[in-house]
Motif scaffolding. Sequence first.
Motif, PDB file in Angstrom:
ATOM      1  N   UNK A 117       0.835  -1.207   0.000  1.00 25.58           N
ATOM      2  CA  UNK A 117       0.000   0.000   0.000  1.00 25.58           C
ATOM      3  C   UNK A 117       0.869   1.257   0.000  1.00 25.58           C
ATOM      4  N   UNK A 118       1.899   1.287   0.844  1.00 29.28           N
ATOM      5  CA  UNK A 118       2.794   2.448   0.899  1.00 29.28           C
ATOM      6  C   UNK A 118       3.471   2.677  -0.444  1.00 29.28           C
ATOM      7  N   UNK A 119       3.930   1.607  -1.052  1.00 27.17           N
ATOM      8  CA  UNK A 119       4.644   1.742  -2.320  1.00 27.17           C
ATOM      9  C   UNK A 119       3.715   2.187  -3.452  1.00 27.17           C
ATOM     10  N   UNK A 120       2.489   1.714  -3.436  1.00 23.81           N
ATOM     11  CA  UNK A 120       1.542   2.156  -4.476  1.00 23.81           C
ATOM     12  C   UNK A 120       1.245   3.647  -4.331  1.00 23.81           C
ATOM     13  N   UNK A 121       1.141   4.107  -3.084  1.00 29.72           N
ATOM     14  CA  UNK A 121       0.937   5.546  -2.863  1.00 29.72           C
ATOM     15  C   UNK A 121       2.154   6.327  -3.352  1.00 29.72           C
ATOM     16  N   UNK A 122       3.343   5.809  -3.082  1.00 33.82           N
ATOM     17  CA  UNK A 122       4.575   6.471  -3.540  1.00 33.82           C
ATOM     18  C   UNK A 122       4.639   6.513  -5.054  1.00 33.82           C
ATOM     19  N   UNK A 123       4.266   5.412  -5.701  1.00 37.19           N
ATOM     20  CA  UNK A 123       4.283   5.359  -7.167  1.00 37.19           C
ATOM     21  C   UNK A 123       3.387   6.458  -7.727  1.00 37.19           C
ATOM     22  N   UNK A 124       2.205   6.587  -7.161  1.00 35.37           N
ATOM     23  CA  UNK A 124       1.264   7.610  -7.622  1.00 35.37           C
ATOM     24  C   UNK A 124       1.871   9.008  -7.497  1.00 35.37           C
ATOM     25  N   UNK A 125       2.505   9.279  -6.355  1.00 33.59           N
ATOM     26  CA  UNK A 125       3.118  10.593  -6.142  1.00 33.59           C
ATOM     27  C   UNK A 125       4.304  10.819  -7.075  1.00 33.59           C
ATOM     28  N   UNK A 126       5.119   9.793  -7.276  1.00 34.06           N
ATOM     29  CA  UNK A 126       6.270   9.930  -8.169  1.00 34.06           C
ATOM     30  C   UNK A 126       5.825  10.200  -9.606  1.00 34.06           C
ATOM     31  N   UNK A 127       4.773   9.511 -10.041  1.00 33.89           N
ATOM     32  CA  UNK A 127       4.283   9.718 -11.403  1.00 33.89           C
ATOM     33  C   UNK A 127       3.756  11.145 -11.562  1.00 33.89           C
ATOM     34  N   UNK A 128       2.999  11.611 -10.556  1.00 32.64           N
ATOM     35  CA  UNK A 128       2.489  12.987 -10.600  1.00 32.64           C
ATOM     36  C   UNK A 128       3.627  13.996 -10.604  1.00 32.64           C
TER      37      UNK A 128
END
Length: 151
Positions: A61-72
Amino acid sequence: MIRDDIKTALVTAMKGGDKATTAAIRLIQSEIKNRDIELRTGSAPADDDAVVVEVLQKMVKKRRESIELYVKGGRQELADAEAAEVAVIERFLPQTLSDDETRAAIEAIKGELGASGMKDMGRVMAELKARHATQLDMSKASALVKAALAG
């Protein structure tokens, strides 16, 4: 046990020279060790795999949230690194129930408990977690329980 699978995978990754996988598995072991330390103050968990699955689900869950932020933020290389870690972590998670299987489990529990409205959501969620914690994403399950009890 999942812990044994993780240890075996670490040895395999180290022997194969796969540095990214080795690093990801070491992170997994570190998180599990931290959770073990947290649990020392309480009672011993009944199911060790449930504790490990809980840790792994939080990591994903933490990594998926990070992925979303990194992509943005336009940092695709960091998003790719996180996605690679998610792939390693998910190898150790048991197969999750499909939405239809989850709905069926919710309906069965709802019938057993005689749950009829939103006031029973806590009881239904507690029983669902007790029976299927290692096979469910509890945040998705919560939405399905809410929908089942509302309509």
